[in-house]
Scaffold this motif. Structure first.
Motif, mmCIF file in Angstrom:
data_model
loop_
_atom_site.group_PDB
_atom_site.id
_atom_site.type_symbol
_atom_site.label_atom_id
_atom_site.label_comp_id
_atom_site.label_asym_id
_atom_site.label_seq_id
_atom_site.Cartn_x
_atom_site.Cartn_y
_atom_site.Cartn_z
ATOM 1 N N GLY A 65 0.832 -1.199 0.000
ATOM 2 C CA GLY A 65 0.000 0.000 0.000
ATOM 3 C C GLY A 65 0.864 1.246 0.000
ATOM 4 O O GLY A 65 1.987 1.228 0.533
ATOM 5 N N GLU A 66 0.348 2.342 -0.579
ATOM 6 C CA GLU A 66 1.189 3.523 -0.765
ATOM 7 C C GLU A 66 1.477 4.283 0.526
ATOM 8 O O GLU A 66 2.387 5.112 0.561
ATOM 9 C CB GLU A 66 0.561 4.465 -1.785
ATOM 10 C CG GLU A 66 -0.774 5.053 -1.385
ATOM 11 C CD GLU A 66 -1.303 6.005 -2.450
ATOM 12 O OE1 GLU A 66 -0.603 6.218 -3.457
ATOM 13 O OE2 GLU A 66 -2.416 6.538 -2.268
ATOM 14 N N GLU A 67 0.734 3.999 1.608
ATOM 15 C CA GLU A 67 0.967 4.714 2.863
ATOM 16 C C GLU A 67 1.770 3.902 3.881
ATOM 17 O O GLU A 67 2.032 4.377 4.982
ATOM 18 C CB GLU A 67 -0.377 5.125 3.482
ATOM 19 C CG GLU A 67 -1.155 6.100 2.612
ATOM 20 C CD GLU A 67 -2.446 6.556 3.271
ATOM 21 O OE1 GLU A 67 -2.620 6.275 4.484
ATOM 22 O OE2 GLU A 67 -3.277 7.184 2.594
ATOM 23 N N HIS A 68 2.184 2.713 3.511
ATOM 24 C CA HIS A 68 2.951 1.877 4.438
ATOM 25 C C HIS A 68 4.328 2.517 4.676
ATOM 26 O O HIS A 68 4.940 3.069 3.748
ATOM 27 C CB HIS A 68 3.128 0.473 3.848
ATOM 28 C CG HIS A 68 3.679 -0.525 4.824
ATOM 29 N ND1 HIS A 68 5.033 -0.606 5.116
ATOM 30 C CD2 HIS A 68 3.062 -1.474 5.586
ATOM 31 C CE1 HIS A 68 5.226 -1.577 6.001
ATOM 32 N NE2 HIS A 68 4.061 -2.112 6.309
ATOM 33 N N PRO A 69 4.838 2.482 5.907
ATOM 34 C CA PRO A 69 6.144 3.094 6.203
ATOM 35 C C PRO A 69 7.271 2.617 5.294
ATOM 36 O O PRO A 69 8.134 3.414 4.892
ATOM 37 C CB PRO A 69 6.386 2.704 7.666
ATOM 38 C CG PRO A 69 5.014 2.572 8.244
ATOM 39 C CD PRO A 69 4.182 1.983 7.143
ATOM 40 N N ASP A 70 7.302 1.315 4.960
ATOM 41 C CA ASP A 70 8.356 0.805 4.074
ATOM 42 C C ASP A 70 8.222 1.388 2.673
ATOM 43 O O ASP A 70 9.229 1.699 2.017
ATOM 44 C CB ASP A 70 8.306 -0.717 3.995
ATOM 45 C CG ASP A 70 8.793 -1.383 5.270
ATOM 46 O OD1 ASP A 70 9.317 -0.667 6.156
ATOM 47 O OD2 ASP A 70 8.643 -2.610 5.400
ATOM 48 N N THR A 71 6.995 1.540 2.220
ATOM 49 C CA THR A 71 6.755 2.153 0.908
ATOM 50 C C THR A 71 7.244 3.596 0.901
ATOM 51 O O THR A 71 7.896 4.046 -0.048
ATOM 52 C CB THR A 71 5.252 2.118 0.575
ATOM 53 O OG1 THR A 71 4.769 0.777 0.671
ATOM 54 C CG2 THR A 71 4.992 2.648 -0.829
ATOM 55 N N LEU A 72 6.946 4.304 1.976
ATOM 56 C CA LEU A 72 7.337 5.708 2.060
ATOM 57 C C LEU A 72 8.858 5.869 2.181
ATOM 58 O O LEU A 72 9.421 6.859 1.715
ATOM 59 C CB LEU A 72 6.633 6.374 3.242
ATOM 60 C CG LEU A 72 5.107 6.437 3.126
ATOM 61 C CD1 LEU A 72 4.498 7.037 4.384
ATOM 62 C CD2 LEU A 72 4.685 7.227 1.894
#
Length: 270
Positions: A211-218
């Protein structure tokens, strides 16, 4: 006197930040020529010692042998080092290597043991460095290559890290962690165009998976934008920093260190 830099290093690596455990700031050395002198001086020092570290009996992994006597003088614990002249001559010839290994293998004994075992496992003592490296980069054991990557990363050799990362990506083409490590290593070498591409690949994959809001994504988004900024692409970087900042405020909070880091970089890109 032991240097301030070496004192701080020893406290950090060996004593968990406790300066009170330093007992060798004031030091003296006695060098003897033969075994008889060694025994005679050791017996004399033992009469006044409050602690003895006998490294003739149990040498460290570096192989260097001496004895360290802690003696109290006017309320101060000092150290008297007892050396054999033949060993001292060898130490002087190889001191730069001693300093490196002392720092690199400092701290946790078990971690140091694992590093040494890894080197022994990976390096053929009969092969030259070039051959050993070529064989390592052909290996199919991903775990060994990953362990060697971790070891080389601590040494700060970004070029060798890149080679090991690329081999890991070949062995584990679906592993985002391998691709992320490669992106960071490229960043470390100033290869920002390639780094941006790898960070972007990780970002897109993490958006789908987490998901685009996951800490790893960010984190991948932030690192990609950092690579963009390092190329001078400030307009695109500013837009993406804004996006990352808004998501991090929402998921982590306005005062989280990662949120503030993104805000700081966004301001720099303005």
């Amino acid at each position: 006197l032991k240097s301030r830099e070496r004192c701080e290093e020893k406290v950090a690596n060996d004593y968990g930040g406790d300066y009170s455990r330093l007992v060798d700031i004031v030091r003296a050395s006695i060098v003897v020529a033969d075994e008889d002198q060694l025994i005679s001086v050791a017996e004399a020092l033992l009469k006044h010692a409050v602690r003895l570290k006998n490294r003739f009996k149990e040498p460290p992994f570096t192989g260097y042998c001496d004895s360290l006597f802690n003696i109290e003088i006017d309320g101060i614990i000092c150290e008297v080092q007892l050396h054999a002249s033949a060993i001292v001559a060898h130490k002087e010839d190889n001191h730069k290597y001693y300093c490196f290994f002392r720092s690199f293998f400092a701290g946790n004994v078990e971690a140091s043991k694992k590093r040494i075992e890894l080197l022994e496992k990976c390096i053929d003592h009969n092969a030259n460095v070039q051959t050993a490296l070529e064989e390592m980069l052909k290996a199919d054991d991903g775990e060994v290559i990953k362990d060697m990557f971790d070891l080389v990363k601590e040494m700060g050799d970004w070029f060798l890290c890149e080679l090991l990362c690329r081999r890991l990506c070949e062995l584990r083409p679906e592993c985002l962690g391998c691709k992320n490590n490669l992106a960071n290593v490229l960043d470390g070498q100033g290869k920002y165009v390639e780094a941006e591409m790898m960070h972007r690949l990780c970002w897109e994959a993490k958006k789908k998976e987490l998901g685009e809001e996951h800490p790893d994504t960010l984190t991948s988004l932030h690192n990609m934008v950092l690579a963009l900024g390092n190329q001078g692409n400030y307009a695109e970087a500013e837009t993406l920093y804004q996006q990352c900042w808004e998501f991090r405020k929402k998921t982590l909070g306005e005062e989280h260190i990662d949120t503030l880091h993104t805000l700081n970089n966004m301001v720099k890109a303005l």
